[in-house]
Structures are given as C-alpha cells and as structure tokens.
Design a protein around this motif. Sequence first.
Motif, mmCIF file in Angstrom:
data_model
loop_
_atom_site.group_PDB
_atom_site.id
_atom_site.type_symbol
_atom_site.label_atom_id
_atom_site.label_comp_id
_atom_site.label_asym_id
_atom_site.label_seq_id
_atom_site.Cartn_x
_atom_site.Cartn_y
_atom_site.Cartn_z
ATOM 1 N N PHE A 1 1.101 -1.268 -0.339
ATOM 2 C CA PHE A 1 -0.020 -0.144 0.259
ATOM 3 C C PHE A 1 0.692 1.453 -0.383
ATOM 4 C CE2 PHE A 1 -1.810 3.473 2.558
ATOM 5 C CZ PHE A 1 -3.157 3.606 1.174
ATOM 6 N N ASP A 2 1.881 1.363 0.814
ATOM 7 C CA ASP A 2 2.275 2.800 1.115
ATOM 8 C C ASP A 2 3.617 3.030 -0.200
ATOM 9 O OD1 ASP A 2 1.437 3.850 3.609
ATOM 10 O OD2 ASP A 2 2.844 2.284 4.199
ATOM 11 N N LYS A 3 3.649 1.720 -0.660
ATOM 12 C CA LYS A 3 4.416 2.121 -1.491
ATOM 13 C C LYS A 3 3.884 2.610 -3.326
ATOM 14 C CE LYS A 3 6.136 -1.062 -4.486
ATOM 15 N NZ LYS A 3 6.693 -2.955 -4.764
ATOM 16 N N GLN A 4 2.804 1.773 -3.488
ATOM 17 C CA GLN A 4 2.143 2.498 -4.116
ATOM 18 C C GLN A 4 1.464 3.401 -4.510
ATOM 19 O OE1 GLN A 4 1.539 0.408 -6.733
ATOM 20 N NE2 GLN A 4 2.404 -1.495 -6.293
ATOM 21 N N MET A 5 1.472 3.689 -2.914
ATOM 22 C CA MET A 5 0.229 5.472 -3.233
ATOM 23 C C MET A 5 1.656 6.345 -2.933
ATOM 24 S SD MET A 5 -1.807 7.307 -2.202
ATOM 25 C CE MET A 5 -3.244 6.698 -1.430
ATOM 26 N N THR A 6 2.637 5.907 -3.190
ATOM 27 C CA THR A 6 4.305 6.849 -3.236
ATOM 28 C C THR A 6 3.832 6.928 -4.548
ATOM 29 O OG1 THR A 6 4.469 6.506 -1.321
ATOM 30 C CG2 THR A 6 6.045 7.305 -2.719
ATOM 31 N N ASN A 7 4.922 5.295 -5.623
ATOM 32 C CA ASN A 7 4.600 5.750 -6.835
ATOM 33 C C ASN A 7 3.388 6.121 -7.641
ATOM 34 O OD1 ASN A 7 6.877 4.376 -6.217
ATOM 35 N ND2 ASN A 7 5.827 1.859 -6.959
ATOM 36 N N LEU A 8 2.380 6.361 -7.373
ATOM 37 C CA LEU A 8 1.409 6.606 -8.399
ATOM 38 C C LEU A 8 1.627 8.298 -8.016
ATOM 39 C CD1 LEU A 8 -1.551 3.746 -7.402
ATOM 40 C CD2 LEU A 8 -0.568 4.275 -9.522
ATOM 41 N N ARG A 9 0.963 8.356 -6.752
ATOM 42 C CA ARG A 9 1.506 10.402 -6.633
ATOM 43 C C ARG A 9 2.324 10.975 -7.139
ATOM 44 N NH1 ARG A 9 -1.996 12.226 -2.819
ATOM 45 N NH2 ARG A 9 -3.201 11.597 -1.531
ATOM 46 N N HIS B 1 -7.291 13.381 -7.559
ATOM 47 C CA HIS B 1 -7.867 13.259 -6.212
ATOM 48 C C HIS B 1 -6.526 11.359 -5.951
ATOM 49 C CE1 HIS B 1 -10.950 15.539 -4.973
ATOM 50 N NE2 HIS B 1 -11.436 15.351 -6.232
ATOM 51 N N PHE B 2 -6.900 11.087 -4.598
ATOM 52 C CA PHE B 2 -6.011 9.517 -4.654
ATOM 53 C C PHE B 2 -6.779 8.859 -3.915
ATOM 54 C CE2 PHE B 2 -3.117 12.211 -6.523
ATOM 55 C CZ PHE B 2 -1.556 11.404 -7.675
ATOM 56 N N ILE C 1 -9.703 -9.521 1.055
ATOM 57 C CA ILE C 1 -8.575 -9.392 2.288
ATOM 58 C C ILE C 1 -7.238 -9.230 2.012
ATOM 59 C CG2 ILE C 1 -10.063 -10.119 4.193
ATOM 60 C CD1 ILE C 1 -8.575 -12.743 4.159
ATOM 61 N N ASN C 2 -6.695 -8.854 2.031
ATOM 62 C CA ASN C 2 -4.894 -8.934 2.435
ATOM 63 C C ASN C 2 -4.877 -8.087 1.330
ATOM 64 O OD1 ASN C 2 -4.600 -9.307 4.965
ATOM 65 N ND2 ASN C 2 -4.811 -12.180 4.261
ATOM 66 N N SER C 3 -5.719 -7.274 0.971
ATOM 67 C CA SER C 3 -6.021 -5.984 -0.633
ATOM 68 C C SER C 3 -6.118 -5.352 -0.036
ATOM 69 C CB SER C 3 -6.683 -7.065 -1.410
ATOM 70 O OG SER C 3 -6.139 -8.444 -1.393
ATOM 71 N N ALA C 4 -5.488 -3.948 -1.672
ATOM 72 C CA ALA C 4 -6.365 -2.363 -1.335
ATOM 73 C C ALA C 4 -6.724 -2.219 -3.115
ATOM 74 C CB ALA C 4 -4.548 -1.858 -0.812
ATOM 75 N N ILE C 5 -6.917 -0.669 -2.847
ATOM 76 C CA ILE C 5 -7.229 -0.232 -4.064
ATOM 77 C C ILE C 5 -6.935 0.765 -3.998
ATOM 78 C CG2 ILE C 5 -8.635 -2.065 -4.908
ATOM 79 C CD1 ILE C 5 -9.820 1.276 -3.909
ATOM 80 N N ILE C 6 -6.249 1.866 -5.221
ATOM 81 C CA ILE C 6 -6.281 3.031 -5.199
ATOM 82 C C ILE C 6 -6.604 3.590 -6.538
ATOM 83 C CG2 ILE C 6 -4.665 5.488 -5.114
ATOM 84 C CD1 ILE C 6 -2.651 3.059 -3.318
ATOM 85 N N THR C 7 -7.557 4.392 -6.657
ATOM 86 C CA THR C 7 -8.333 5.148 -7.715
ATOM 87 C C THR C 7 -7.604 6.870 -8.169
ATOM 88 O OG1 THR C 7 -10.135 3.797 -7.436
ATOM 89 C CG2 THR C 7 -10.412 5.776 -9.205
ATOM 90 N N VAL C 8 -7.301 6.952 -8.899
ATOM 91 C CA VAL C 8 -6.768 7.786 -8.977
ATOM 92 C C VAL C 8 -7.334 8.733 -10.321
ATOM 93 C CG1 VAL C 8 -4.943 9.419 -10.237
ATOM 94 C CG2 VAL C 8 -4.225 6.735 -8.847
ATOM 95 N N ARG C 9 -8.152 9.739 -9.902
ATOM 96 C CA ARG C 9 -8.486 10.223 -10.131
ATOM 97 C C ARG C 9 -8.690 11.782 -11.062
ATOM 98 N NH1 ARG C 9 -14.794 13.750 -9.191
ATOM 99 N NH2 ARG C 9 -15.360 14.149 -11.010
ATOM 100 N N TYR C 10 -8.996 11.791 -12.938
ATOM 101 C CA TYR C 10 -8.715 12.717 -13.754
ATOM 102 C C TYR C 10 -9.725 13.729 -13.708
ATOM 103 C CZ TYR C 10 -3.207 11.600 -14.048
ATOM 104 O OH TYR C 10 -2.411 11.114 -14.701
ATOM 105 N N PHE C 11 -9.908 14.657 -13.041
ATOM 106 C CA PHE C 11 -11.660 15.639 -13.361
ATOM 107 C C PHE C 11 -11.720 16.341 -15.004
ATOM 108 C CE2 PHE C 11 -14.685 19.407 -12.719
ATOM 109 C CZ PHE C 11 -15.214 18.211 -12.668
ATOM 110 N N GLY C 12 -12.586 15.397 -15.192
ATOM 111 C CA GLY C 12 -12.899 15.519 -16.743
ATOM 112 C C GLY C 12 -13.885 17.336 -17.093
#
Length: 195
Positions: free
Chosen positions: A29-37, A45-46, A87-98
């Motif tokens: 989770f932490d690694k993915q959030m940093t990478n996506l930002r 939004h993240f 379980i033991n799963s996470a999602i991050i949705t990156v939103r680009y406002f249109g």
Amino acid sequence: MYFIDKHTSSTLEVKKSKFITHIFPYSEFDKQMTNLRNEHPKARHFVYAYRHLNEFDQVVENSSDDGEPKNTSGKPSLAVLQGNELINSAIITVRYFGGIKLGTGGLVKAYGDAVNLAISEAKLLEYTKECLKSLTVDYDILNQIEFILNSLEIKVDNKEFETQIKLTLCSSEEKFEELKEKLSQKNYLIPLIDI
C-alpha cells in the motif's frame, strides 16, 4: 474470502473524468501510493480502500475520500471490497477531473464501477489460513517425503540437516490432515509437530 497477489489496474471514463483503479496486495500500500502520486502529479484525487487481517485474525479496514465529497468515493470502494470478500488487498483510484461535475450519486456509482472493473480484471485467490509444522525424517526417505509434500502442494520453508532432516512446513490444516493420512498409508510413523 479472497485476496489479490498481483498488481492489476483498469481505467474507467465517466463524463470525461478518468478513474484509474489499481488493486494490489495490502503489503504494498505505502509503496503504491508513493509511486502513483509521483506518476500522476496532475491527478485531483487518490481515493483508497483496504482490508487486511491483523495478527489476531481480525479484519482491519479503512478508506479515504481524499478531497471528494464525504462518503462518495472511499466508502463505496470499501463496500465493493467487502462485497467481493477481499482481504489482504487494497485499491487506489486515481481520478482526473474532466470538467463535468458528477454529483454525489454519480461519484458513488463511478467509484463503485471503477473498483468492480479492476476486481473483474484481477485474479482472485481463495484465502486459507496457513500454519507452520515441523517434520523430522531420515535421509533415506527424504525423496519420498518431498514427493508427497509436492503432490499436496505443501511448502517447505526450511530444511535443517543434522543426524536427521528437520523440515519446516507451511500449509493449511486441511493439507496437513491429508499429509498425515498419506504418511500412515506408507507406514511412515513420523509425527507432525506444531510450531
């Protein structure tokens, strides 16, 4: 219950807004959030949601709207994880406002649909609680024992070679019951010891 073991992503477009959903193991989770930002500096939004088991086998869950109107993105995303028994799963949705506002109902639907799409494209694996046991065997039967372990898909975490070989095994209780049965069928009187 199910879990994700590999990172998967999908993209949903709703009224010119882009929802890029990433689903992956909770441990990342932490690694993915940093990478996506870093990868998406212009995204608005993240939004995230996750569910994992703690050391007491209790489900811990959390979500964030990350600036979207309250309860329009994080909670609907978490509800989709709950509904799919993940379980033991996470999602991050990156939103680009249109440029077109979706309204609260539209946001709830868009985020829910985005997470459902990502889950449909991911490979879900059935969760079984695993435990550790040890088995001590003589050198002359090691090959036969390893063959049985492989056939039952029981993982060997460690081997210690002394006068005998001590195997540390990791699997579900059901698989260990099958192992006991196979060992007794072959007349191997070897006790499985809980670790």
